[in-house]
Design an enzyme around this catalytic site. Structure first.
Site, PDB file in Angstrom:
ATOM      1  N   PHE A 147      43.867  23.772  53.218  1.00 29.78           N
ATOM      2  CA  PHE A 147      45.251  24.394  52.804  1.00 29.78           C
ATOM      3  C   PHE A 147      45.550  25.596  53.670  1.00 29.78           C
ATOM      4  O   PHE A 147      44.478  26.320  54.059  1.00 29.78           O
ATOM      5  CB  PHE A 147      45.174  24.872  51.366  1.00 29.78           C
ATOM      6  CG  PHE A 147      46.514  25.673  51.134  1.00 29.78           C
ATOM      7  CD1 PHE A 147      47.725  25.050  50.831  1.00 29.78           C
ATOM      8  CD2 PHE A 147      46.611  27.057  51.164  1.00 29.78           C
ATOM      9  CE1 PHE A 147      48.896  25.776  50.251  1.00 29.78           C
ATOM     10  CE2 PHE A 147      47.873  27.920  50.881  1.00 29.78           C
ATOM     11  CZ  PHE A 147      48.902  27.049  50.487  1.00 29.78           C
ATOM     12  N   ASP A 172      40.195  29.266  59.582  1.00 34.18           N
ATOM     13  CA  ASP A 172      41.049  29.869  58.774  1.00 34.18           C
ATOM     14  C   ASP A 172      40.226  30.207  57.748  1.00 34.18           C
ATOM     15  O   ASP A 172      39.598  29.768  56.869  1.00 34.18           O
ATOM     16  CB  ASP A 172      42.058  28.464  57.940  1.00 34.18           C
ATOM     17  CG  ASP A 172      43.028  29.228  57.026  1.00 34.18           C
ATOM     18  OD1 ASP A 172      42.620  30.376  56.455  1.00 34.18           O
ATOM     19  OD2 ASP A 172      44.009  28.602  56.688  1.00 34.18           O
ATOM     20  N   LYS A 221      43.993  37.429  52.593  1.00 32.42           N
ATOM     21  CA  LYS A 221      43.826  37.767  51.205  1.00 32.42           C
ATOM     22  C   LYS A 221      42.645  38.987  50.782  1.00 32.42           C
ATOM     23  O   LYS A 221      43.350  40.084  50.590  1.00 32.42           O
ATOM     24  CB  LYS A 221      42.825  36.455  50.686  1.00 32.42           C
ATOM     25  CG  LYS A 221      43.823  35.391  50.272  1.00 32.42           C
ATOM     26  CD  LYS A 221      43.306  34.141  49.381  1.00 32.42           C
ATOM     27  CE  LYS A 221      44.369  33.433  49.106  1.00 32.42           C
ATOM     28  NZ  LYS A 221      44.548  32.159  49.799  1.00 32.42           N
TER      29      LYS A 221
HETATM   30  C1  LIG Z   1      45.631  31.523  50.658  1.00 29.68           C
HETATM   31  C2  LIG Z   1      45.461  30.730  51.819  1.00 29.68           C
HETATM   32  C3  LIG Z   1      46.464  30.481  52.813  1.00 29.68           C
HETATM   33  C4  LIG Z   1      47.807  31.293  52.606  1.00 29.68           C
HETATM   34  O1  LIG Z   1      47.912  32.586  52.775  1.00 29.68           O
HETATM   35  P1  LIG Z   1      49.296  33.196  52.115  1.00 29.68           P
HETATM   36  O2  LIG Z   1      48.984  34.732  52.110  1.00 29.68           O
HETATM   37  O3  LIG Z   1      49.807  32.723  50.786  1.00 29.68           O
HETATM   38  O4  LIG Z   1      50.371  32.864  53.009  1.00 29.68           O
HETATM   39  C5  LIG Z   1      46.150  29.742  53.905  1.00 29.68           C
HETATM   40  N1  LIG Z   1      44.882  29.494  54.022  1.00 29.68           N
HETATM   41  C6  LIG Z   1      43.900  29.703  53.065  1.00 29.68           C
HETATM   42  C7  LIG Z   1      42.654  28.892  53.471  1.00 29.68           C
HETATM   43  C8  LIG Z   1      44.323  30.211  52.145  1.00 29.68           C
HETATM   44  O5  LIG Z   1      43.183  30.167  50.938  1.00 29.68           O
END
Ligand SMILES: *Cc1c(COP(=O)(O)O)cnc(C)c1O
Length: 399
Positions: free
Chosen positions: A141, A226, A255
């Site tokens: 994701f 990421d 986050k």
């Molecule tokens: C939450 C998340 C995202 C997206 O972040 P947003 O602030 O909602 O755009 C991307 N990559 C990972 C691994 C995430 O957990």
């Protein structure tokens, strides 16, 4: 503004919002530490932390005070000028990681957009015009914007939104052979989460990332991590990559960086970051002084309050207690995680367990329909873990 009761707020919300979220039927009013209160005053222990965001818990005084002080001084100026909290935050990020340079934005998806754009431009600048392919993991994701959505390896999230951006391919996580086969002369980057978060708390097999790093070194392909969910202490180390004896070339954070303030970062090594020059990329709010002041307070507090130590100790204890539950209930198929990023895979749909936990005053969540995800504030204590384990024990006994 008049106070409105919870039922009215829920009814009104269901009329006025685009219907993108399935929400629990509670209205949260305030929080402190790992506790939240709804409008009727019922309290909840929070094992969600706003999806791995509030690492220091809710309304941590250090963050609150930093935000208040900055709000009284300066809200916004744009990155056409220098501003101190922004510089200090970027310096801390660079000093604490493999990276040499930072780009600040507002959300995880935007940080990933910056990473994708930088990786492509790095090769375009070198005259390698066709080297734009990015390989990511199935079940990954990476966000909801078109670039980050194209990177995401889950069809169900993309359904209805095609066509995607060109040049993204996906391989199973932990399958080094598949990754090698997909990597070719047009590949510019491999983009991976250190631990698949939304994908079900999937851990890398031992040696996987070392192999990935080797593949990148041999082919010149950039490695993007990421770390939007794993970064800023979630795994008991400041960044997730620190668990695996390798370094990426580019990393994204969001986050927990602002403990609830909208701030994100894309970090890169010098020779790659050089592809961004004035005019190539930007963001109006990126590096907003208030968000930066809050994030700086997060950075200071992580060190001052030994947050990483607590994360390691409590994470280990939490996992052990879940494994003990697993011995009693065959319904728990697997318990896994690093630090305080823990999943319990069930043989049934987890939605009912989440709902029952909420009724008993505990916020937990479920990913990939059958994996309970626990990402509490990193300040969680043994007693709070014990309380949740007792509730889970009751719930499983009653299923
Ligand atoms: C939450 C998340 C995202 C997206 O972040 P947003 O602030 O909602 O755009 C991307 N990559 C990972 C691994 C995430 O957990």
């Amino acid at each position: 503004m008049n106070e409105t009761d919870s039922i009215s707020i829920i009814e009104e919300s269901d009329k006025v919002f685009a219907n993108t979220y399935k929400r629990a039927q509670i209205v949260i009013d305030k929080g402190a530490g790992v506790t939240l209160w709804d409008k009727e005053g019922k309290s909840y222990t929070d094992f969600m932390a706003g999806i791995a965001v509030c690492g220091l818990g809710h309304c941590h005084p250090a963050v609150v005070n930093a935000v208040k002080a900055q709000a009284e001084k300066l809200f916004h100026i744009s990155s056409l000028y220098y501003v101190e909290p922004q510089t200090k935050l970027a310096s801390w990020l660079v000093k604490s990681s493999f990276a040499d340079r930072a780009f600040l934005s507002n959300s995880g998806a935007e940080a990933n957009e910056a990473a994708i754009k930088l990786a492509r431009k790095y090769f375009q600048d070198k005259g390698e015009k066709n080297r734009f392919k990015i390989i990511t993991a199935l079940k990954s994701f990476h966000g909801r914007t078109y670039g980050s959505l194209s990177a995401t390896g889950q069809d169900k999230i993309k359904k209805g939104f095609h066509p995607m951006l060109q040049g993204f391919e996906h391989v199973p996580f932990n399958d080094i052979k598949a990754l090698k086969e997909k990597t070719d002369k047009n590949t510019c980057a491999i983009m991976l989460e250190p631990i698949l978060g939304e994908g079900g708390i999937i851990l890398p097999e031992s040696g996987y990332f070392e192999e990935v790093r080797k593949l990148c070194n041999n082919t010149g392909v950039l490695l993007i991590f990421d770390e939007i969910q794993t970064g800023i202490g979630r795994t008991g180390r400041l960044f997730g990559y620190m668990n695996f004896k390798i370094e990426p070339d580019i990393m994204t954070l969001a986050k927990a960086l602002g403990n609830g303030l909208p701030i994100a970062a894309m970090l890169a090594k010098e020779h790659i970051a050089k592809a961004f020059v004035p005019g190539t990329h930007g963001s109006t709010y990126g590096g907003n002084p208030i968000a930066c002041a809050g994030a700086l307070a997060v950075a200071e507090t992580i060190e001052k309050e030994k947050i990483l130590d607590n994360c390691l100790v409590q994470g280990k204890y939490f996992k052990k207690q879940l494994v003990n539950l697993q011995k009693q209930y065959a319904i728990i198929k697997n318990v896994r995680g690093i630090g305080l990023m823990i999943g319990a895979e069930l043989s049934i749909d987890g939605a009912d367990v989440v709902k029952k936990a909420l009724e008993k005053g505990f916020l937990i969540n479920c990913v990939q329909t059958n994996t309970l995800r626990f990402v509490p504030p990193l300040i969680i204590k043994k007693e709070q873990i014990d309380a949740l384990i007792e509730i889970l024990d009751d719930i499983f006994a009653g299923l």
